[in-house]
Enzyme design. Structure first.
Site, PDB file in Angstrom:
ATOM      1  N   TYR A 198       0.866  -1.078   0.206  1.00 50.36           N
ATOM      2  CA  TYR A 198       0.137  -0.193  -0.108  1.00 50.36           C
ATOM      3  C   TYR A 198       0.955   1.263   0.059  1.00 50.36           C
ATOM      4  O   TYR A 198       2.171   1.182   0.397  1.00 50.36           O
ATOM      5  CB  TYR A 198      -0.965  -0.081   1.269  1.00 50.36           C
ATOM      6  CG  TYR A 198      -0.325   0.247   2.548  1.00 50.36           C
ATOM      7  CD1 TYR A 198       0.221  -0.701   3.166  1.00 50.36           C
ATOM      8  CD2 TYR A 198      -0.247   1.680   3.067  1.00 50.36           C
ATOM      9  CE1 TYR A 198       0.828  -0.621   4.635  1.00 50.36           C
ATOM     10  CE2 TYR A 198       0.527   1.558   4.198  1.00 50.36           C
ATOM     11  CZ  TYR A 198       1.013   0.453   5.143  1.00 50.36           C
ATOM     12  OH  TYR A 198       1.635   0.693   6.201  1.00 50.36           O
ATOM     13  N   CYS A 199       0.389   2.339  -0.367  1.00 46.94           N
ATOM     14  CA  CYS A 199       1.010   3.660  -0.486  1.00 46.94           C
ATOM     15  C   CYS A 199      -0.176   4.727  -0.181  1.00 46.94           C
ATOM     16  O   CYS A 199      -1.282   4.252   0.275  1.00 46.94           O
ATOM     17  CB  CYS A 199       1.833   3.946  -1.551  1.00 46.94           C
ATOM     18  SG  CYS A 199       0.791   4.050  -3.362  1.00 46.94           S
ATOM     19  N   THR A 200       0.262   5.896  -0.128  1.00 48.61           N
ATOM     20  CA  THR A 200      -0.548   6.861   0.047  1.00 48.61           C
ATOM     21  C   THR A 200      -2.111   7.179  -0.871  1.00 48.61           C
ATOM     22  O   THR A 200      -3.075   7.040  -0.502  1.00 48.61           O
ATOM     23  CB  THR A 200      -0.007   8.431  -0.247  1.00 48.61           C
ATOM     24  OG1 THR A 200       1.183   8.302   0.586  1.00 48.61           O
ATOM     25  CG2 THR A 200      -1.199   9.355   0.554  1.00 48.61           C
TER      26      THR A 200
END
Ligand code: ZN
Ligand code: ZN
Length: 452
Positions: A198-200
């Site tokens: 996951y990331c922003t």
């Protein structure tokens, strides 16, 4: 040239307040083949400018990556400017859960080589062979699976204030550093584990998932729309949040609260705190976590050295800065030996405290005020300030605010003044005004009239 772009941050914030429109903070990206990024950039700028859209956008031959603040009433019109392009038909806009009208104060659209600096050579692997997209509910489910390894593909200073429970949070300052580290750490689990990332906002995972599939990982998953979109689904569907703390965002808010848990510490005193700030010394600008008490004591600086520098005359500060390479320090975000409580490596999943009610990030601008002019001189012995009026009128009895980086925010009621040397009850643009100021003010401090 857009009007906003020619003004100072304070003045832009002021204009946004005066317009009185509710704004939405949102982000989106799309990979595509863009023939002429320069032309694409110019077209977007013209269209968005008309809609009073603000924000920071990168365009490249490979696509678009945007973080924006758009008046709520223009959201559909804004969407239409995107859908005019085939590759952005039905594009997902990641709308933030917390809004602040000052999340962005100007519009920039820049042409870059890439929309994310990932350090990858896209020619060497199939960038379209990406991982399986998961929605919040599915993401929660896969996190329960003992065969799942979840990796945070953001930078360490982002993970520090909030992350998914149990996530691997590489101690990196840039996305490109994290790819080989993870590849090495997980090399024995390419086939038997779920690699979940996951990331922003989801964009970094688009490339990273393709890269890891190319590296031989069999089961690659990614959080669709990133933490921003996860937070929204959690709220809408009443799901449990497996993300704890705050989501770091790249606008003036610097963070969006997802749960009440505070998982980080003030880098100066160690108290539970998850508010990032930039050092007030312009020659430093270090990004670090600072509690309100330390902010007051250190005047928003990262170290006593920086504090001393901010007290020097501006010309002296500029002289100190010239010839010094601060770029590298800024790039290394939160890394500084002055910060005793800055940790690296694995992060705690345990909340250190519960957050107080959410505070406005640009609280000082929430006071309704209009900019009148600026300070030109301070007569120390007489405790008299000289100001130039540039806009509006100043009248006896006005409640005024004098504001600047060193002066802070000081208010007083105007009881007597001299206008161009003569006692008078009103001053107009162009006038030079002197009146008593019972505290020291600095050159170019701003003079405001408080209207509420
Ligand atoms: Zn502190
Ligand atoms: Zn500093």
């Amino acid at each position: 040239m857009q009007l906003y772009n020619t003004l100072s941050a304070e003045e832009r914030a002021e204009l946004i307040d005066q317009a009185g429109k509710q704004r939405l903070t949102l982000s989106f990206y799309a990979y595509a083949k863009i023939q002429d990024p320069k032309q694409f950039r110019d077209n977007l700028f013209i269209e968005w400018n008309k809609l009073d859209a603000l924000g920071r956008t990168y365009v490249a031959k490979e696509g678009i990556n945007a973080q924006m603040s758009v008046p709520a009433e223009n959201l559909e019109a804004f969407r239409e400017t995107l859908e005019a392009y085939d590759f952005m038909k039905n594009i997902r806009l990641n709308v933030a859960v917390e809004h602040d009208d000052h999340s962005f104060l100007k519009l920039t659209v820049k042409v870059r080589d890439k929309i994310v600096a990932d350090g990858l050579n896209d020619e060497t692997f199939d960038v379209t062979n990406i991982g399986v997209h998961l929605k919040a509910k599915e993401f929660n489910q896969i996190l329960e699976d003992p065969n799942t390894i979840v990796v945070d593909f953001r930078n360490h200073y982002e993970s520090e204030i909030g992350h998914f429970k149990g996530a691997i949070t590489p101690d990196v300052e840039t996305f490109r550093e994290s790819l080989p580290i993870i590849n090495e750490q997980l090399k024995n689990h390419k086939e038997d584990k779920n690699l979940v990332m996951y990331c922003t906002g989801g964009i970094r995972c688009e490339k990273a998932s393709a890269y890891f599939k190319h590296q031989g990982f069999k089961n690659v998953f990614q959080l669709e729309g990133g933490i921003i979109n996860y937070a929204k689904q959690i709220q809408e569907e009443g799901l449990e949040s497996k993300f704890i703390g705050k989501n770091f965002v790249f606008d003036n808010r610097l963070g969006e609260r997802i749960t009440e848990d505070v998982v980080a510490q003030c880098h100066q005193c160690g108290k539970p705190c998850d508010n990032h700030t930039n050092c007030a010394n312009d020659g430093c600008h270090l990004l670090f976590i600072q509690c309100d008490e330390c902010k007051a004591a250190m005047e928003n600086c990262c170290s006593s050295d920086c504090l001393e520098i901010t007290h020097l005359p501006l010309a002296e500060q500029v002289r100190l800065r010239s010839g010094k390479q601060v770029g590298n320090k800024v790039f290394r975000k939160g890394k500084s030996e002055n910060l005793k409580f800055k940790h690296s490596g694995e992060l705690s999943d345990i909340a250190l405290a519960k957050a107080q009610e959410t505070k406005d990030i640009r609280q000082k601008i929430k006071i309704k005020k209009v900019l009148l002019g600026k300070a030109e001189h301070y007569y120390v012995k007489a405790q008299v300030g000289l100001f130039i009026i540039e806009n509006h009128e100043l009248t006896l009895g006005d409640k005024i605010l004098i504001s600047g980086p060193t002066t802070g925010n000081e208010t007083l009621v105007l009881e007597k003044m001299l206008v161009n040397g003569n006692e008078s009850s009103v001053a107009k643009p162009g006038d030079k005004v002197t009146f008593e100021v019972p505290f020291r003010i600095r050159l170019s401090d701003k003079l405001f009239k408080i209207t509420n």
